[in-house]
Design a protein around this motif. Sequence first.
Motif, short mmCIF file in Angstrom:
data_model
loop_
_atom_site.label_atom_id
_atom_site.label_comp_id
_atom_site.label_asym_id
_atom_site.label_seq_id
_atom_site.Cartn_x
_atom_site.Cartn_y
_atom_site.Cartn_z
N ALA A 101 0.82 -1.21 0.00
CA ALA A 101 0.00 0.00 0.00
C ALA A 101 0.85 1.26 0.00
O ALA A 101 0.42 2.31 -0.48
CB ALA A 101 -0.93 0.01 1.21
N GLY A 102 2.07 1.17 0.52
CA GLY A 102 2.96 2.32 0.53
C GLY A 102 3.53 2.66 -0.83
O GLY A 102 4.17 3.71 -0.99
N THR A 103 3.31 1.80 -1.82
CA THR A 103 3.82 2.04 -3.17
C THR A 103 2.71 2.26 -4.17
O THR A 103 2.97 2.40 -5.37
CB THR A 103 4.66 0.83 -3.64
N THR A 104 1.45 2.28 -3.70
CA THR A 104 0.31 2.41 -4.60
C THR A 104 -0.59 3.57 -4.16
O THR A 104 -0.45 4.10 -3.06
CB THR A 104 -0.54 1.13 -4.61
N THR A 105 -1.50 3.93 -5.04
CA THR A 105 -2.47 4.99 -4.77
C THR A 105 -3.86 4.37 -4.69
O THR A 105 -4.26 3.62 -5.58
CB THR A 105 -2.45 6.05 -5.88
N GLY A 106 -4.59 4.67 -3.62
CA GLY A 106 -5.92 4.09 -3.49
C GLY A 106 -6.80 4.88 -2.55
O GLY A 106 -6.30 5.63 -1.70
N PRO A 107 -8.12 4.72 -2.67
CA PRO A 107 -9.06 5.43 -1.82
C PRO A 107 -9.38 4.67 -0.54
O PRO A 107 -9.01 3.50 -0.38
CB PRO A 107 -10.31 5.51 -2.71
N LEU A 108 -10.04 5.36 0.39
CA LEU A 108 -10.69 4.77 1.56
C LEU A 108 -9.74 4.30 2.66
O LEU A 108 -10.15 4.11 3.80
CB LEU A 108 -11.63 3.62 1.17
N LEU A 109 -8.48 4.09 2.32
CA LEU A 109 -7.46 3.73 3.31
C LEU A 109 -6.29 4.72 3.20
O LEU A 109 -5.13 4.35 3.24
CB LEU A 109 -6.96 2.30 3.09
N ILE A 110 -6.64 5.98 3.07
CA ILE A 110 -5.64 7.00 2.74
C ILE A 110 -4.60 7.15 3.84
O ILE A 110 -3.41 7.30 3.57
CB ILE A 110 -6.34 8.34 2.43
N ASP A 111 -5.02 7.08 5.10
CA ASP A 111 -4.05 7.21 6.19
C ASP A 111 -3.09 6.02 6.20
O ASP A 111 -1.90 6.18 6.48
CB ASP A 111 -4.75 7.36 7.54
N TYR A 112 -3.58 4.84 5.87
CA TYR A 112 -2.71 3.65 5.83
C TYR A 112 -1.70 3.78 4.69
O TYR A 112 -0.49 3.59 4.89
CB TYR A 112 -3.57 2.41 5.65
N HIS A 113 -2.18 4.10 3.48
CA HIS A 113 -1.28 4.28 2.33
C HIS A 113 -0.21 5.33 2.65
O HIS A 113 0.98 5.12 2.41
CB HIS A 113 -2.07 4.73 1.10
N THR A 114 -0.65 6.46 3.20
CA THR A 114 0.26 7.57 3.45
C THR A 114 1.32 7.21 4.48
O THR A 114 2.51 7.50 4.30
CB THR A 114 -0.54 8.80 3.92
N SER A 115 0.89 6.56 5.56
CA SER A 115 1.84 6.21 6.62
C SER A 115 2.87 5.19 6.13
O SER A 115 4.05 5.28 6.48
CB SER A 115 1.09 5.66 7.84
N LYS A 116 2.44 4.24 5.31
CA LYS A 116 3.38 3.22 4.82
C LYS A 116 4.34 3.78 3.77
O LYS A 116 5.50 3.39 3.71
CB LYS A 116 2.61 2.02 4.27
#
Length: 331
Positions: free
Chosen positions: A167-182
């Motif tokens: 998730a830290g290398t991809t762009t996606g909705p609804l889990l924005i805090d998770y993506h951003t933190s990773k």
Amino acid sequence: MSPSKPPRLHNELYATIHPSKLKGSLDSQLVVITGASGTIGQAIAKSFAIAGAVIYLLDYVEAPLDKLKETCLKLGARQVFSARCDVTSFEDCETVVNMVKEDAGPIDVLVNNAGVAGMGLFHKKDPKAFMNTMAVNLNGPYFLMRLVLPDFLARRRGCIINMASRAGTTTGPLLIDYHTSKTALIRLTACVQAEVDLHKVEDVHLYSLHPGAVVSDMSKGAGTPPDLEVQAAFPEVLQKMAEWMPNFKTTPYVSGMTCVALATGIAKKALRGRYHDCTQDLDDIIAQANTLEQDPDLYGLSVKFLGDMPNDGGMENRPGEEPVPFPEVDE
């Protein structure tokens, strides 16, 4: 630059990271693991037990760790300790690190595995929930890295493994805090390694990892209240997420034993400071260490521009352009 070859993929343990190969490989080294009670955390702890390490298990709730401690001892851990640790608090982390050193001696390996995720619409999600995800997934690793690194540099050895995510290398909705933190955790790992390398300390090495598609409480969404608004507004997104789950086939021991292998230093030339997907064959990657060394964008976060333009930040001035005066006004 020679072309790179894709590594083999594994959902199960394979030769390079097999327990029989790494048994006793970290004899009596002290390993600290956060988020130890979760699916991946337990697998990491058991893997380091196979390696003969002294293990210090940390979790927000200490009680569930008793059975895991017994299992680790049976698997070959030299000693096993546990403590409660709130990784969102620097003071708590500092207290625990001091306690670990008093109980068991200097830390050799730190595995930042604690993590949280929660689905919700960005513009409606409680800011406290968003910032809590950042605090656990990013601040916690930062606090503990900051606390152990001075000793690592002084002793000229030590390993830090940060459990990131694809998730830290991809762009996606609804889990924005998770993506951003990773994403931030992957970048933090790389930047700290770059700074460590200024000290010419080869045996202090860091990694950020994607554990693979592991079925865990987090991936199943356990403990996360269903967001009825999201379900009503975007049923197709949730349906797509549900369709992904049958593809979650990676055993958590792949990431656990990969952590052990990396802690031994076998891949530090190829992967130090880099992001690694644990399902990719380590031997195949190590064999291409020179290719990785020549291309800093491999196994890292990078930006692509049209026409393969370099990401030089405007430092390469374009020829033939004359200065254009900006309109002036009386102030």
